[in-house]
Design an enzyme around this catalytic site. Structure first.
Site, PDB file in Angstrom:
ATOM      1  N   GLU A 482       0.839  -1.190   0.000  1.00 60.29           N
ATOM      2  CA  GLU A 482       0.000   0.000   0.000  1.00 60.29           C
ATOM      3  C   GLU A 482       0.882   1.251   0.000  1.00 60.29           C
ATOM      4  O   GLU A 482       1.151   1.821  -1.038  1.00 60.29           O
ATOM      5  CB  GLU A 482      -0.957  -0.032   1.192  1.00 60.29           C
ATOM      6  CG  GLU A 482      -2.100   0.925   1.017  1.00 60.29           C
ATOM      7  CD  GLU A 482      -3.362   0.517   1.786  1.00 60.29           C
ATOM      8  OE1 GLU A 482      -3.386  -0.557   2.385  1.00 60.29           O
ATOM      9  OE2 GLU A 482      -4.308   1.322   1.763  1.00 60.29           O
ATOM     10  N   GLU A 749      -2.000   0.404  13.411  1.00 54.86           N
ATOM     11  CA  GLU A 749      -3.139   0.824  12.582  1.00 54.86           C
ATOM     12  C   GLU A 749      -4.462   0.630  13.330  1.00 54.86           C
ATOM     13  O   GLU A 749      -5.379   1.433  13.207  1.00 54.86           O
ATOM     14  CB  GLU A 749      -3.155  -0.017  11.303  1.00 54.86           C
ATOM     15  CG  GLU A 749      -4.324   0.271  10.384  1.00 54.86           C
ATOM     16  CD  GLU A 749      -4.181  -0.414   9.035  1.00 54.86           C
ATOM     17  OE1 GLU A 749      -3.463  -1.423   8.960  1.00 54.86           O
ATOM     18  OE2 GLU A 749      -4.786   0.073   8.064  1.00 54.86           O
TER      19      GLU A 749
HETATM   20  C1  BGC Z   1      -5.219   2.665   4.720  1.00 51.44           C
HETATM   21  C2  BGC Z   1      -5.662   3.759   5.633  1.00 51.44           C
HETATM   22  C3  BGC Z   1      -6.601   4.612   4.847  1.00 51.44           C
HETATM   23  C4  BGC Z   1      -7.782   3.748   4.597  1.00 51.44           C
HETATM   24  C5  BGC Z   1      -8.948   4.424   3.992  1.00 51.44           C
HETATM   25  C6  BGC Z   1      -6.404   1.837   4.409  1.00 51.44           C
HETATM   26  O1  BGC Z   1      -6.114   0.760   3.615  1.00 51.44           O
HETATM   27  O2  BGC Z   1      -4.168   1.944   5.261  1.00 51.44           O
HETATM   28  O3  BGC Z   1      -4.811   4.275   6.474  1.00 51.44           O
HETATM   29  O4  BGC Z   1      -6.884   5.842   5.354  1.00 51.44           O
HETATM   30  O5  BGC Z   1      -7.439   2.586   3.889  1.00 51.44           O
HETATM   31  O6  BGC Z   1     -10.012   4.019   4.640  1.00 51.44           O
END
Ligand code: BGC
Length: 890
Positions: A482, A749
């Site tokens: 990501e 996270e």
């Molecule tokens: C990311 C987040 C991001 C989110 C959006 C995720 O996959 O890691 O930090 O803001 O998606 O909802």
């Protein structure tokens, strides 16, 4: 007497005032190269420890030649004496600046008593290439058969004469490049040219390479890899800006001792060959085959007859000078442990979740493959656990040619704590591997420490989250497939981030990425540079395009980010207005999915109202920014709009029966409070809702990304500071302390990263929940922005002791100099040491320690006007002028 001293000072050009001018910066950098602003901005600091030290006027000279400057002549610009206290972001107003040119400057000031300082030491800067026609070089590429396979490119040049007086390299690549001259890497920057919206622009870098070159034969070499451009990004299997082919653009300007000026450029006389990097990918890692090395390829005299001529290439986007602080190696970590959980599988533990790569003393027989696999976690059996990296393979391979080698990769990076190494012929030593920490070269400017070890541990984790994710753009995470510039994460963390680093340039560059991706209808993307995620941005995410400029201006005082991006912000707010019905802005269909909402909350909040809440917030910020930019009609229009949205929100979402907002969660009550949507008459009720909820949750946060930014600040601001302090001290789920208890060395996270599915979306290095750092600075250290005099021209000092907190020490390097707060409680008194930088002021709001407590210095109450430097302003605030103070509140 004063007059005479002043006259003497100016005629002899020496300081009569103790004020000295130092730390000159152009465009926020010390003596930068490659400035492509036609009106660069200057700043300086004043070294003057006297109370009340301030600037009342300045004079700035800009010259094309140091000799002219030394003689006191500014052939480009002599500002004359400007009556002004402005010492930051002073805009150049001289003759037009020329492409690639060298300029030097100096400045002097007049202090609070009208005394003139001496001239500063001279500083310099150099311009970038201002017009496309200034580029004489041609883009050159490898062949298109294996477009993303890493290559070397080379060219030998001959420099006539006996000496080289000056040489500058202008260079960029698509994807990443490392430039070499005569066998040496140029500059400390890594992964250049960084990440921009490559469909629209790429940055170039400029290096002083005078010392790299020699009269006679020289070799220029560049190695190219994919990184953000052509490797593939995102979890959807790799979305690419291009398939390749890898290409480069370079222009070397040399001036010889004999006075001739030479230009060497990339063109089709350059040659290329596939390099020893067999494979490189931002997520998957790098494979290096030492058997493919061609020793001396970047030295003069190398036989490149087997190499192919480079192909002519092109690039449609814009070339921009270096706008963001480069990535550099910043720290090195030695492993704290080495285990062998399976025969021949060695696991190095760095003791810290870090971002960068591993350097290893690689030894083996020819053809031996040493494998490095990176992870944040271990399985129970002690082997690395890569499940949460999803499809990112995070694996580097080194194929030995039999010679020992200190090896590290070039065109990848990893987020990791553990490295599992296999393919070795003997057990390695713990010191054979080093963790190389890479991050933006924006320096850390804040330091915060308290008597509470848990808070310190949380704070430390926050700084590590920032280190590894401010990676030319603010990324959500550094390890899985990501690593994108997610807007929601960035906007909520921005104030905390700004307390840690001076991010003025970083955010301005990211705003360019956001602007580059803005759709003509006005919507922006959820991630920027725009890629992977389609469509109009979601509430709380898209709004970053308004919130980021606001915070940047508030912390660093630079109006340029507002000027430049006002049209972007306005289009976004207008877009939301256009899509709203009766000022209710809903993303998607009512009753369907309405965006990410309060992402990853423990107790989910209905997403629908969040659209209108942020619409209101951003309209209000836009109104403030319009006023700052001198646009009263827009300011009135958006203030009116914000008020009307607030009323519409309240009508639609407030339930008079339950006296609550939909969901009745912490976040449901927090956003309307924080964004001043709730009518004054109901604020008390909404605060009560929040407090009740917090108490029901045993003082734990249940918020997601959005609510977490407000929970402690709103509790503290509404008279519930002790409750906020209780919350930061929790060590059970969900809380920041819980992460620490579970051994986190960075911010997770998810509140429950430890128990949530190990595979899938579960990063251990995601800064968003670290947004609580702002509250620590604001209420524990007591350092607060003053909205009317931003950029720390005036700061509000309001320490708020709570619970068992005995002391806090904080230092913050503002654009004016060091601001320091150091307070402790002792025998029922508060001792507050405060350093206010020259040319700034502090408003002191003492805590309500006990009834009748009085703030004094040296036994003198500040309120009586007897303490030097301290006065009361029109609103009755205690105002401390610049200087060092030792206050006692008793
Ligand atoms: C990311 C987040 C991001 C989110 C959006 C995720 O996959 O890691 O930090 O803001 O998606 O909802």
């Amino acid at each position: 007497m004063l007059l005479i001293a002043g006259a003497w000072a100016s005629s002899c050009d020496m300081a009569s005032s103790p004020a000295a001018v130092k730390d000159l910066m152009c465009e926020g950098q010390e003596s930068p190269l490659g400035i492509d602003r036609e009106q660069p901005r200057f700043q300086w600091k004043i070294s003057d420890a006297r109370r009340g030290a301030a600037q009342t006027a300045y004079r700035l000279l800009v010259a094309s030649d140091p000799a002219l400057l030394a003689a006191g002549r500014g052939d480009l610009w002599d500002s004359g004496k400007v009556e002004s206290d402005q010492s930051v972001h002073v805009e150049y107003r001289g003759k037009p600046l020329e492409s690639g040119a060298f300029y030097c400057w100096k400045v002097k000031i007049w202090d609070q008593g009208g005394e003139e300082s001496g001239w500063s030491e001279p500083a310099f800067w150099e311009m970038g290439l201002l017009a496309p026609g200034d580029w004489k070089a041609q883009w050159i590429a490898r062949s298109a058969d294996r477009p993303g396979r890493a290559v070397w490119m080379r060219k030998e040049i001959s420099i006539p004469g006996s000496a080289i007086s000056r040489a500058r390299l202008f260079v960029t690549g698509l994807g990443s490049y490392q430039f070499r001259i005569n066998g040496e890497k140029v500059g400390n920057d890594l992964l250049t040219p960084g990440w921009t919206d490559f469909r629209k622009r790429v940055e170039y870098q400029v290096y002083d390479v005078t010392d790299f070159l020699q009269p006679g034969g020289n070799a220029l070499g560049v190695e190219l890899g994919n990184m953000w451009w052509s490797g593939g990004l995102g979890w959807r299997g790799g979305v690419k800006y291009a398939e390749g082919p890898l290409k480069c653009l370079a222009q070397l300007q040399v001036e010889t001792g004999e006075g001739s000026s030479l230009l060497f450029v990339t063109d089709t006389t350059w040659k290329w060959h596939e390099s020893a990097i067999v494979y490189d990918h931002i997520y998957h890692g790098e494979t290096y085959d030492a058997n493919l090395e061609q020793p001396g390829w970047d030295d003069p005299g190398f036989d490149d007859s087997a190499w192919a001529f480079a192909l002519a290439a092109s690039y449609e986007g814009e070339l921009t000078g270096p706008r963001f602080p480069a990535l550099r190696r910043q720290l090195e970590i030695t492993p704290v442990n080495l285990t062998e959980p399976q025969p021949g599988e060695y696991v190095f533990d760095l003791g810290q979740n870090m971002v960068g790569w591993a350097r290893f003393l690689a030894e083996g027989d020819p053809g031996d493959t040493i494998r490095f696999r990176f992870s944040e976690l271990l399985h129970d059996d002690g082997t690395i656990a890569q499940e949460n990296l999803r499809t990112a393979r995070a694996t580097d391979l080194y194929i030995s040619n039999g010679e020992p080698r200190l090896w590290e990769p070039r065109f990848t990076y990893h987020g990791f704590r553990y490295v599992q190494v296999s393919g070795l012929r003997k057990k390695p030593a713990q010191t054979d591997l080093t963790g190389v920490v890479i991050h933006t070269s924006d320096p850390f400017i804040g330091r915060l420490e308290t008597s509470n070890q848990l808070i310190n541990a949380i704070y430390r984790n926050i700084t590590w989250g920032q280190r590894g994710n401010f990676f030319t753009v603010p990324t959500d995470c550094p390890q899985r497939d990501e690593r994108l510039g997610w807007m929601g994460d960035a906007q909520i963390f921005a104030p905390t981030a700004n307390f840690n680093m001076n991010l003025n340039r970083f955010w301005a560059k990211w705003m360019t990425d956001i602007a580059d991706g803005q759709h003509e209808e006005g919507w922006v993307h959820d991630v920027n540079p725009a890629i992977v995620v389609e469509g109009p941005s979601k509430p709380g995410w898209g709004d970053a395009c308004v919130i980021i400029p606001w915070h940047t201006y508030q912390y660093f005082g630079d109006t340029r980010i507002l000027e430049e991006f006002y049209p972007v912000m306005k289009k976004w707010v207008d877009y939301m207005q256009g899509k709203s019905e009766n000022l209710i802005y809903i993303w998607g269909q009512q009753g369907a999915w309405n965006g990410y909402g309060d992402w990853i909350a423990v107790e989910p909040t209905p997403s629908e109202p969040i659209g209108t809440a942020y619409f209101c917030y951003t309209a209000r910020l836009l109104s403030k920014m319009a006023a700052i930019l001198g646009n009263p009609s827009d300011s009135a229009r958006y203030a009116g709009l914000a008020g009307a949205i607030a009323a519409a929100y309240h009508r639609k979402y407030w339930n008079p029966q339950t006296q609550n907002y939909p969901g009745a969660t912490q976040t449901a009550n927090l956003l309307p409070l924080a964004f001043h949507i709730t009518p004054e008459s109901l604020r008390e009720q909404v605060v009560a809702n929040l407090v009740t909820n917090v108490k029901e949750k045993d003082n734990h946060p249940t918020t997601g990304f959005l609510g977490t930014g407000y929970i402690l600040p709103v509790l503290t601001a509404t008279g519930n500071h002790e409750l906020a302090y209780e919350m930061i001290n929790q060590v059970t789920y969900p809380s920041w302390g819980y992460m620490v208890e579970k051994g986190a060395t960075s911010i997770w996270e998810l509140w429950n990263s430890d128990t949530e599915r190990p595979e899938g979306m579960n990063s251990r290095n995601h800064f968003a929940l670290g947004c609580v750092g702002e509250w620590m600075w604001n209420s524990l250290a007591g350092i607060n922005i003053c909205e009317e005099q931003p950029g720390f021209k005036r700061v509000i000092i309001r320490p708020q002791p709570a619970g068992n907190l005995a002391w806090v020490k904080a230092e913050y390097e503002t654009n004016y100099g060091k601001l320091a707060v150091d307070w402790k409680l002792e025998g029922g008194k508060l001792l507050l040491n405060l350093v206010v930088p020259a040319n700034t002021q502090a408003v002191i709001v003492p805590p309500l320690l006990k009834p009748g407590a009085v703030l004094k210095e040296n036994g003198k109450p500040v309120s009586r006007g007897e303490v030097k430097g301290v006065s009361s302003d029109a609103q009755g605030h205690i105002v401390a002028a610049a200087g060092s103070y030792r206050f006692v509140l008793d």
